[in-house]
Scaffold this active site. Structure first.
Site, short mmCIF file in Angstrom:
data_model
loop_
_atom_site.label_atom_id
_atom_site.label_comp_id
_atom_site.label_asym_id
_atom_site.label_seq_id
_atom_site.Cartn_x
_atom_site.Cartn_y
_atom_site.Cartn_z
N SER A 1 0.83 -1.55 0.11
CA SER A 1 0.11 -0.07 -0.09
C SER A 1 1.04 1.25 0.13
CB SER A 1 -0.54 0.14 1.36
OG SER A 1 -1.63 1.64 1.53
N HIS B 1 -0.91 -1.41 -3.98
CA HIS B 1 -2.47 -1.28 -3.75
C HIS B 1 -2.38 0.76 -3.23
CE1 HIS B 1 -5.81 -1.69 -1.08
NE2 HIS B 1 -5.32 -1.15 -0.53
N ASP C 1 -4.36 3.72 -2.19
CA ASP C 1 -5.72 3.81 -0.29
C ASP C 1 -6.27 5.06 -0.90
OD1 ASP C 1 -6.02 1.57 1.45
OD2 ASP C 1 -4.20 1.91 1.55
N MET D 1 -9.18 7.75 0.12
CA MET D 1 -9.84 8.64 1.22
C MET D 1 -10.00 9.56 1.17
SD MET D 1 -6.87 7.18 4.06
CE MET D 1 -6.15 5.41 4.07
N HIS E 1 -8.53 1.26 -3.42
CA HIS E 1 -9.46 0.41 -2.85
C HIS E 1 -9.99 2.13 -2.64
CE1 HIS E 1 -10.32 -0.15 1.91
NE2 HIS E 1 -10.44 -0.64 1.48
N MET F 1 -12.32 4.64 -0.51
CA MET F 1 -13.13 4.52 1.06
C MET F 1 -13.38 6.15 0.74
SD MET F 1 -9.81 2.92 3.36
CE MET F 1 -8.85 3.26 1.83
N MET G 1 -11.36 -6.10 5.84
CA MET G 1 -10.68 -4.91 6.97
C MET G 1 -10.24 -5.94 8.04
SD MET G 1 -9.95 -2.35 4.58
CE MET G 1 -9.02 -1.20 5.68
N ASP H 1 -6.13 -6.30 4.63
CA ASP H 1 -6.08 -5.29 4.88
C ASP H 1 -5.52 -4.52 5.73
OD1 ASP H 1 -5.24 -2.54 4.49
OD2 ASP H 1 -6.78 -2.15 2.51
C1 DX5 Z 1 -6.56 1.39 5.84
C2 DX5 Z 1 -6.08 1.37 4.02
C3 DX5 Z 1 -4.76 0.34 4.23
C4 DX5 Z 1 -3.50 0.81 4.98
C5 DX5 Z 1 -2.56 -0.55 5.83
O1 DX5 Z 1 -7.23 2.32 5.99
O2 DX5 Z 1 -6.83 0.26 3.95
O3 DX5 Z 1 -4.64 -0.11 2.87
O4 DX5 Z 1 -2.14 1.99 3.67
O5 DX5 Z 1 -1.68 -0.28 6.14
P1 DX5 Z 1 -0.92 -1.07 7.58
O6 DX5 Z 1 0.13 -1.77 6.78
O7 DX5 Z 1 0.01 0.25 7.71
O8 DX5 Z 1 -1.42 -1.22 8.30
ZN ZN Z 2 -6.89 -0.06 1.58
#
Ligand code: DX5
Ligand code: ZN
Length: 219
Positions: free
Chosen positions: A9, A34, A36, A38, A67, A69, A140, A178
């Site tokens: 990620s 990956h 993320d 947000m 992903h 969110m 998650m 994740d």
């Molecule tokens: C959390 C994300 C993850 C995050 C994981 O909201 O969806 O993908 O980046 O990070 P680590 O591996 O640091 O928990």
């Molecule tokens: Zn993620």
């Protein structure tokens, strides 16, 4: 046992030298990247958007696992497809404010792999009826929004239920975990039936990306 897919990620990468970071994890044996996304509404953090993903696309030929969110995912799907996503995962919770089956159809019709995900407190039953219509179930293992949180082992029940579901199907879905994934929690996840490991902190905050990626695979 299925091949283990490691998806770093980039949320935990050093953005000031993102190209380098991506080349390094690719050389270290990463399978997917990956991303993320947000929006500051569905989760209490803001990361990056389609233009950023397009820049990532230019740095690697690895599949981009996006992903979302965000609220109203369906509204943004086309932009993330155009940015070069290989798979797009959306949340099932009502707070994500979209019609899940419609969004999944949109993602598939656009030529991407479809993913569905659920927060730690969301029951497995909410995704169950969609499993025949997705390529990836993302479980998650932390509350979404931030990297660096501890792994929640209580989510393994969902991984096991998805693995059981897979046994009865010809078309197997990827079971992705994740959040808080380290070599130790990766082993727990794989033992319970996961085959895709998302890891941010444990890879990008380490000194030797290749070593961690090998350890995540259990090698
Ligand atoms: C959390 C994300 C993850 C995050 C994981 O909201 O969806 O993908 O980046 O990070 P680590 O591996 O640091 O928990
Ligand atoms: Zn993620």
């Amino acid at each position: 046992m299925r091949n283990v897919i490691v998806a770093p990620s980039i949320l935990a990468a050093d953005f000031s030298r993102l190209g380098d970071e991506i080349h390094q994890v690719e050389a270290a044996g990463a399978d997917w990247i990956h991303c993320d996304i947000m929006d500051g509404h569905f989760v209490d953090n803001i990361s990056f958007g389609p233009e950023f993903v397009r820049q990532v696309r230019k740095q690697t030929s690895l599949p981009l696992d996006v992903h979302l969110m965000i609220e109203h995912a369906d509204h943004y799907v086309t932009r993330f497809v155009k940015a070069g996503s290989k798979s797009i995962t959306v949340h099932v919770e009502p707070e994500s404010k979209h019609e899940v089956s419609k969004t999944l159809t949109h993602i598939r019709d656009a030529g991407c792999r479809t993913g569905l995900t659920l927060n730690p407190e969301t029951p497995f039953e909410l995704v169950e009826s969609f499993l025949g219509n997705v390529d990836i179930l993302l479980v998650m293992t932390v509350y979404p929004g931030f990297g660096g949180q501890p792994f929640r082992a209580d989510q393994m029940e969902k991984v096991r239920r998805a693995a059981t579901w897979n046994q009865s199907q010809e078309h197997k879905i990827d079971i992705e975990v994740d959040g808080g994934i380290t070599p130790t929690t990766a082993r727990i996840s794989l033992e319970n039936g996961a085959n895709v490991l998302v890891a941010g902190t444990s890879i990008f905050h380490s000194k030797d990306y290749a070593k961690v990626i090998r350890e995540l695979r259990g090698e």
